[in-house]
Design an enzyme around this catalytic site. Sequence first.
Site, PDB file in Angstrom:
ATOM      1  N   ASN A  67       8.907   6.754   7.793  1.00 49.57           N
ATOM      2  CA  ASN A  67      10.303   7.040   7.464  1.00 49.57           C
ATOM      3  C   ASN A  67      10.459   7.337   5.978  1.00 49.57           C
ATOM      4  OD1 ASN A  67      13.073   7.365   7.582  1.00 49.57           O
ATOM      5  ND2 ASN A  67      13.520   5.183   7.516  1.00 49.57           N
ATOM      6  N   ASP A  68      10.189   6.340   5.138  1.00 52.63           N
ATOM      7  CA  ASP A  68      10.440   6.504   3.704  1.00 52.63           C
ATOM      8  C   ASP A  68       9.622   7.637   3.098  1.00 52.63           C
ATOM      9  OD1 ASP A  68      12.127   4.316   3.908  1.00 52.63           O
ATOM     10  OD2 ASP A  68      10.538   2.896   3.438  1.00 52.63           O
ATOM     11  N   VAL A  69       8.391   7.856   3.588  1.00 55.53           N
ATOM     12  CA  VAL A  69       7.515   8.857   2.980  1.00 55.53           C
ATOM     13  C   VAL A  69       7.882  10.283   3.390  1.00 55.53           C
ATOM     14  CG1 VAL A  69       5.620   7.219   2.780  1.00 55.53           C
ATOM     15  CG2 VAL A  69       5.773   8.668   4.809  1.00 55.53           C
ATOM     16  N   ALA A 109      12.631   0.588   3.360  1.00 57.02           N
ATOM     17  CA  ALA A 109      13.402   0.667   2.122  1.00 57.02           C
ATOM     18  C   ALA A 109      14.903   0.589   2.375  1.00 57.02           C
ATOM     19  CB  ALA A 109      13.078   1.961   1.374  1.00 57.02           C
TER      20      ALA A 109
END
Length: 502
Positions: free
Chosen positions: A429-431, A471
């Site tokens: 997700n965050d990347v 995050a």
Amino acid sequence: MKTLLRTAAGLAGALPLLAISSPAHAATIGEDVPAWVALAYLAAGVLFILALRGLSSPETSRAGNRFGMIGMVIAVATTLVTHEVAGLVEIAIAIAIGGSIGFVVARRIAMTAMPQLVAGFHSLVGMAAVLVAAAAYLNPGAFGIADAAGVLLPITRVEMGLGAAIGAITFSGSVIAFAKLNGNMSGAPILLPARHVINLGTIAVILGLIVYFYFVGSPRVDTPWLFWTITILAFAVGFLLIIPIGGADMPVVVSMLNSYSGWAAAAMGFTLGNTAMIITGALVGSSGAILSYIMCRAMNRKFLSVIAGGFGSDGGGGGDKGERVERPWKAGSADDAAFLMKQAEKIIIIPGYGMAVAQAQHVVREMADLLKEEGVSVKYAIHPVAGRMPGHMNVLLAEANVPYDEVFELEDINSEFSQADVAFIIGANDVVNPAAKTDSSSPIYGMPVFDVDKAKTVFFIKRSMGGVGYAGVDNEVFYNDNTMMLLSDAKKMVEEINKSLG
């Protein structure tokens, strides 16, 4: 330098350090060091260096691990033979107890819990340094670090103070990291008022006390409070440094604590005159620091802020605190994914922590093999901080025997998404979150991310639309016109895709 090197170097360094720091205090190396002891420690040091060199490439990583194991056997054997403090029976019992615990943990630990395990190992390394320092402080004569009057040597006090302080910081910081990674504590930053002033002030007091320790501190002098005050304040600093750090930055925390553990052991190696501890600690400390620097560049963080524990502390962190705004999105199925991927010429797979949770790396490899049989080009894109420890995804893919030449890091593959027919995101997700480029208030702002939105079609596997990543940030990619959400357990969904491909 490949991510696998950086991961294996850091993790392999922490484990042998644990093995050597405990028995090393039993090996008092005085002024007259036998030649064979010096040569044995030198050989062990060379093997440790060869181990790191071997880990510079996935193809030579197995040989690197073997070099490290042989070097550690030599170092431990030499330490046992030259010991003077404890009897071999006591040492054998301690090794048996520790080895049994390690064996059971290694057999039972899941890959998803590996980040917590690494943080736990770091805490043990830090505590070992503190205990060795305490033993040497209380009985310096037995360790050959006192003068004729039994007073602790001045330079030894500095080495001992630094070793105990760094070890204590490593221990308490690693305990907090473990709690955050294991879910015992919220992954969100806990921001204390005036935290930077408190941290810097406490560190300054510790350094001042070490200087004072140099001039007057010794068990034979009426200043026993000095050593223990340094240690207690260092325990507090470790807690204060890590508690404000959010989940998005946890991989860097693991790397940073790895470096700290190495420097703690190196300092105690100087105190005890143990060459193997100095070499091993310096290798672990420097490799961990280099890894932290590389990861900071990958995340657009400032290295000095990492050392001070101030990064990631002004934004969110911890997926359990984020909220997702309800917006329209497209649902897809395994049949949809299989059909479109069969027609594709180029597919890029982006694995994340969700793949680790589902233990889906083997079925992902099977999917890639099926696609390659259809003439599809398949590549894997690995972000430096994907997962919850450095190189987490590389370890999983290596476990599934994914060919090394199909695995690429962000800087090597990001430009290829515009030519890709499919970006297949599994549990990340965050990347892949464009908020890192567009939202200055986001806790991941400035972190380089994969440009998955440039692919013709994006398949995004996640358990539900209710989660927002570690995050705590919602992802615009979910709602793009070219995105199909595949809501399911990652392993189950990929198994269904494989059935349709077959």
